[in-house]
Design a protein around this motif. Structure first.
Motif, mmCIF file in Angstrom:
data_model
loop_
_atom_site.group_PDB
_atom_site.id
_atom_site.type_symbol
_atom_site.label_atom_id
_atom_site.label_comp_id
_atom_site.label_asym_id
_atom_site.label_seq_id
_atom_site.Cartn_x
_atom_site.Cartn_y
_atom_site.Cartn_z
ATOM 1 N N ARG A 176 0.632 -1.144 -0.123
ATOM 2 C CA ARG A 176 0.350 0.012 -0.384
ATOM 3 C C ARG A 176 1.277 0.885 -0.087
ATOM 4 N N ALA A 177 1.949 1.180 0.586
ATOM 5 C CA ALA A 177 3.009 1.926 0.647
ATOM 6 C C ALA A 177 2.889 2.816 -0.875
ATOM 7 N N ASN A 178 3.604 1.905 -1.640
ATOM 8 C CA ASN A 178 3.983 1.979 -2.967
ATOM 9 C C ASN A 178 2.357 2.624 -3.692
ATOM 10 N N SER A 179 1.371 3.572 -3.669
ATOM 11 C CA SER A 179 0.716 3.910 -4.098
ATOM 12 C C SER A 179 0.906 4.867 -5.724
ATOM 13 N N TYR A 180 -0.455 4.365 -7.094
ATOM 14 C CA TYR A 180 0.408 4.418 -8.010
ATOM 15 C C TYR A 180 0.847 6.066 -7.323
ATOM 16 N N ALA A 181 0.053 7.243 -6.645
ATOM 17 C CA ALA A 181 0.406 8.289 -6.641
ATOM 18 C C ALA A 181 1.576 8.518 -7.122
ATOM 19 N N ASN A 182 2.649 8.351 -5.708
ATOM 20 C CA ASN A 182 3.996 7.808 -5.393
ATOM 21 C C ASN A 182 4.836 6.960 -6.475
ATOM 22 N N PHE A 183 3.803 6.259 -7.179
ATOM 23 C CA PHE A 183 5.108 6.215 -8.687
ATOM 24 C C PHE A 183 4.809 6.970 -9.572
ATOM 25 N N ALA A 184 3.799 7.640 -9.456
ATOM 26 C CA ALA A 184 3.540 8.321 -11.137
ATOM 27 C C ALA A 184 4.294 9.242 -10.520
#
Length: 233
Positions: free
Chosen positions: A49-57
């Motif tokens: 969950r810490a690797n969210s799409y917002a952080n990835f994007a």
């Protein structure tokens, strides 16, 4: 043919001098294994969950702006691969370290110790009247075995420490006597020094008075000489 009969009639035939052979350890996850797996699953879920799409994007702004669908697909595949790899590695560690068998064995030992402790507590009333009796060591609770092995060493250590404490207390008494003697010597020297200072101050006062009286005597002689000189005239 007589040996089995003799063993059956022997009063201590049920008391084995050594623990009976342990039953085979089941590889089905027990309570501790289940709890370990639950904790690992929760930790892995929080990591994913810490690797969210917002952080990835945010790490790939250009693809996120032009091809967001493709980037989101890559993100999903990456998280799935991460979760799959971590789970597989965790399972390999469980097998390699024989975690399931070891934790199941721990559950069994704890259960047996609890049962023996309860049985021993229930039978203490009768043993208090008839005496402790001869109890096989392997049937004792872990705490009793631990204390039995550790108490002699603790007693020896306690004796050594008490001896050192007594020696230190004796040294402290001697040091206290020396300090008191040094304080008395300092007070005596201070008293002598004050007497010397008083003598010096008295001598200075006397010298000052003598100097003043000497000046008056000189003035008197001078005045006498002046009077005689005038009489001659």
């Amino acid at each position: 043919m007589t040996s089995p009969a003799r063993n059956q009639n022997h009063p201590n035939s049920d008391l084995s001098p050594s623990p009976p052979p342990q039953p085979p350890i089941a590889q089905t996850p027990g309570p501790r294994v289940t709890r370990l797996q639950e904790i690992y699953a929760q930790a892995l879920a929080r990591t994913v969950r810490a690797n969210s799409y917002a952080n990835f994007a945010a790490c790939f702004p250009t693809p996120a702006h032009h091809v967001p669908a493709s980037l989101e697909n890559v993100w999903r595949q990456l998280n799935a691969k991460l979760e799959e790899s971590a789970t597989a590695e965790f399972e390999d560690i469980l097998v390699e370290r024989d975690v399931i068998g070891q934790l199941n064995e721990l559950d069994r030992l704890v259960g047996e110790a609890r049962v023996r402790s309860e049985a021993r507590g229930a039978g203490e009333g009768g043993q208090g009247q008839d005496g402790e009796g001869n109890v096989p060591p392997h049937t004792l609770p872990p705490d009793d075995l631990f204390r039995a092995h550790l108490t002699p060493q603790l007693e020896r250590t306690k004796g050594v420490l008490e001896t050192k404490i007594q020696a230190t207390e004796g040294e402290n008494v001697e040091l206290g006597v020396r300090v008191q003697a040094q304080r008395a010597e300092i007070e005596r020297l201070m008293a002598g020094l004050e007497a010397v200072v008083a003598d010096v101050e008295g001598a200075a006062t006397a010298a000052t008075q003598y100097g003043s009286e000497n000046d008056l005597r000189k003035e008197a002689l001078k005045m006498d000489d002046d009077v005689k000189a005038r009489s001659d005239i």
